[in-house]
Design a protein around this motif. Structure first.
Motif, PDB file in Angstrom:
ATOM      1  N   MET A 106      43.737  58.957 103.376  1.00  0.00           N
ATOM      2  CA  MET A 106      43.829  59.940 102.303  1.00  0.00           C
ATOM      3  C   MET A 106      43.554  61.355 102.809  1.00  0.00           C
ATOM      4  O   MET A 106      43.917  62.320 102.163  1.00  0.00           O
ATOM      5  N   ALA A 107      42.919  61.474 103.975  1.00  0.00           N
ATOM      6  CA  ALA A 107      42.535  62.797 104.454  1.00  0.00           C
ATOM      7  C   ALA A 107      43.750  63.713 104.563  1.00  0.00           C
ATOM      8  O   ALA A 107      44.744  63.376 105.175  1.00  0.00           O
ATOM      9  N   GLY A 108      43.648  64.875 103.915  1.00  0.00           N
ATOM     10  CA  GLY A 108      44.689  65.880 104.044  1.00  0.00           C
ATOM     11  C   GLY A 108      45.876  65.736 103.137  1.00  0.00           C
ATOM     12  O   GLY A 108      46.754  66.584 103.147  1.00  0.00           O
ATOM     13  N   HIS A 109      45.932  64.669 102.364  1.00  0.00           N
ATOM     14  CA  HIS A 109      47.055  64.542 101.439  1.00  0.00           C
ATOM     15  C   HIS A 109      46.636  63.757 100.196  1.00  0.00           C
ATOM     16  O   HIS A 109      45.724  62.954 100.234  1.00  0.00           O
ATOM     17  N   PHE A 110      47.328  64.042  99.097  1.00  0.00           N
ATOM     18  CA  PHE A 110      47.046  63.372  97.829  1.00  0.00           C
ATOM     19  C   PHE A 110      47.627  61.973  97.816  1.00  0.00           C
ATOM     20  O   PHE A 110      48.676  61.723  98.419  1.00  0.00           O
ATOM     21  N   GLU A 111      46.940  61.083  97.122  1.00  0.00           N
ATOM     22  CA  GLU A 111      47.429  59.731  96.873  1.00  0.00           C
ATOM     23  C   GLU A 111      47.272  59.438  95.385  1.00  0.00           C
ATOM     24  O   GLU A 111      46.359  59.960  94.739  1.00  0.00           O
ATOM     25  N   PRO A 112      48.182  58.622  94.828  1.00  0.00           N
ATOM     26  CA  PRO A 112      48.095  58.324  93.396  1.00  0.00           C
ATOM     27  C   PRO A 112      46.859  57.495  93.057  1.00  0.00           C
ATOM     28  O   PRO A 112      46.395  56.691  93.863  1.00  0.00           O
ATOM     29  N   LEU A 113      46.344  57.706  91.855  1.00  0.00           N
ATOM     30  CA  LEU A 113      45.236  56.908  91.340  1.00  0.00           C
ATOM     31  C   LEU A 113      45.765  55.899  90.333  1.00  0.00           C
ATOM     32  O   LEU A 113      46.713  56.204  89.595  1.00  0.00           O
ATOM     33  N   PRO A 114      45.170  54.723  90.280  1.00  0.00           N
ATOM     34  CA  PRO A 114      45.595  53.754  89.254  1.00  0.00           C
ATOM     35  C   PRO A 114      45.393  54.350  87.863  1.00  0.00           C
ATOM     36  O   PRO A 114      44.362  54.959  87.586  1.00  0.00           O
ATOM     37  N   GLY A 115      46.383  54.239  87.024  1.00  0.00           N
ATOM     38  CA  GLY A 115      46.279  54.761  85.668  1.00  0.00           C
ATOM     39  C   GLY A 115      46.653  56.223  85.538  1.00  0.00           C
ATOM     40  O   GLY A 115      46.561  56.796  84.459  1.00  0.00           O
ATOM     41  N   GLY A 116      47.065  56.847  86.625  1.00  0.00           N
ATOM     42  CA  GLY A 116      47.484  58.244  86.566  1.00  0.00           C
ATOM     43  C   GLY A 116      46.539  59.164  87.300  1.00  0.00           C
ATOM     44  O   GLY A 116      45.386  58.821  87.570  1.00  0.00           O
ATOM     45  N   GLY A 117      47.022  60.309  87.656  1.00  0.00           N
ATOM     46  CA  GLY A 117      46.229  61.267  88.410  1.00  0.00           C
ATOM     47  C   GLY A 117      46.407  61.062  89.900  1.00  0.00           C
ATOM     48  O   GLY A 117      47.235  60.269  90.351  1.00  0.00           O
ATOM     49  N   ALA A 118      45.622  61.787  90.677  1.00  0.00           N
ATOM     50  CA  ALA A 118      45.734  61.729  92.131  1.00  0.00           C
ATOM     51  C   ALA A 118      44.396  62.075  92.753  1.00  0.00           C
ATOM     52  O   ALA A 118      43.519  62.658  92.107  1.00  0.00           O
ATOM     53  N   ALA A 119      44.242  61.700  94.023  1.00  0.00           N
ATOM     54  CA  ALA A 119      42.990  61.963  94.742  1.00  0.00           C
ATOM     55  C   ALA A 119      43.302  62.459  96.141  1.00  0.00           C
ATOM     56  O   ALA A 119      44.335  62.112  96.723  1.00  0.00           O
ATOM     57  N   VAL A 120      42.394  63.263  96.676  1.00  0.00           N
ATOM     58  CA  VAL A 120      42.522  63.768  98.044  1.00  0.00           C
ATOM     59  C   VAL A 120      41.125  63.906  98.632  1.00  0.00           C
ATOM     60  O   VAL A 120      40.172  64.261  97.922  1.00  0.00           O
ATOM     61  N   ALA A 121      40.986  63.585  99.924  1.00  0.00           N
ATOM     62  CA  ALA A 121      39.718  63.778 100.626  1.00  0.00           C
ATOM     63  C   ALA A 121      39.719  65.172 101.242  1.00  0.00           C
ATOM     64  O   ALA A 121      40.676  65.566 101.914  1.00  0.00           O
ATOM     65  N   LEU A 122      38.657  65.919 100.977  1.00  0.00           N
ATOM     66  CA  LEU A 122      38.537  67.282 101.489  1.00  0.00           C
ATOM     67  C   LEU A 122      37.194  67.446 102.174  1.00  0.00           C
ATOM     68  O   LEU A 122      36.170  66.962 101.678  1.00  0.00           O
ATOM     69  N   ASP A 123      37.200  68.152 103.316  1.00  0.00           N
ATOM     70  CA  ASP A 123      35.924  68.452 103.955  1.00  0.00           C
ATOM     71  C   ASP A 123      35.408  69.801 103.457  1.00  0.00           C
ATOM     72  O   ASP A 123      36.069  70.481 102.671  1.00  0.00           O
ATOM     73  N   GLU A 124      34.234  70.180 103.933  1.00  0.00           N
ATOM     74  CA  GLU A 124      33.573  71.389 103.426  1.00  0.00           C
ATOM     75  C   GLU A 124      34.413  72.642 103.678  1.00  0.00           C
ATOM     76  O   GLU A 124      34.500  73.528 102.827  1.00  0.00           O
ATOM     77  N   VAL A 125      35.044  72.729 104.851  1.00  0.00           N
ATOM     78  CA  VAL A 125      35.859  73.897 105.179  1.00  0.00           C
ATOM     79  C   VAL A 125      37.080  73.964 104.259  1.00  0.00           C
ATOM     80  O   VAL A 125      37.426  75.032 103.735  1.00  0.00           O
TER      81      VAL A 125
END
Length: 200
Positions: free
Chosen positions: A1-20
């Protein structure tokens, strides 16, 4: 998931982001808010939705190229000289639509800032947090990412895809390089968010 969005079950999306990454995104969104300017917070129009509906906005396009890209004329071809009739139509259209468009763009950027402020990063420099966005938050992020790319593209004087390709070949010592890297990174985030919302 790092650096790009992935779909979430039921709608929406998630992305892993670091502090920078969180810091850069938040800083860009705040700068976008400053560029767009404050909303209508005083006067009778602020309290009365009907008065806001009929409040007139500016009739001339912005002088700043980035704002002109965010708030283009509705009539005529971009970059082409308008005739008198097109100028009159564009002016009238802008007068009654730009305030709402500014409000929406401001809301999208604020939504981005608020969702980033809600993240908690714990640990060292390499710690990541997963940002989970609802479908409505995804819409705000898409709007804000698009506006950020338009703004940076205007600052870089990107006018077409061919010129955009030349950005990939800039030498590291070019002072535009950090802005180019942000432009390309935001494009990747935007693309994967669209793909996530379309079902992967």
């Amino acid at each position: 998931m790092a650096g790009h969005f992935e779909p979430l079950p039921g709608g929406g999306a998630a992305v892993a982001l670091d502090e920078v990454e969180v810091s850069i995104l938040r800083s860009l969104a705040v700068q976008l808010l400053e560029l767009i300017g404050p909303g209508e917070t005083e006067g009778p129009e602020a309290a009365d939705p009907l008065a806001r509906l009929f409040a007139e906005g500016p009739s001339e396009p912005p002088a700043d190229p980035a704002l002109a890209r965010l708030f283009p004329d509705a009539y005529g071809s971009p970059g082409a000289e308008q005739d008198e009739r097109e100028r009159a139509y564009a002016s009238e259209f802008r007068r009654y639509t730009e305030n709402d468009l500014r409000d929406r763009k401001r809301g999208d950027a604020l939504g981005m800032v608020r969702s980033l402020d809600g993240l908690s990063l714990v640990g060292g420099d390499d710690e990541e947090a997963v940002l989970r966005l609802s479908p409505d938050e995804c819409r705000q992020w898409l709007g804000a990412l698009n506006d950020l790319r338009l703004t940076i593209g205007a600052r870089l004087e990107v006018t077409d895809e061919d010129q955009g390709e030349a950005l990939y070949r800039l030498p590291d010592e070019d002072p535009r390089k950090p802005m180019v890297m942000a432009y390309l990174w935001l494009g990747g985030l935007q693309e994967t968010l669209v793909e996530s919302l379309m079902g992967g």
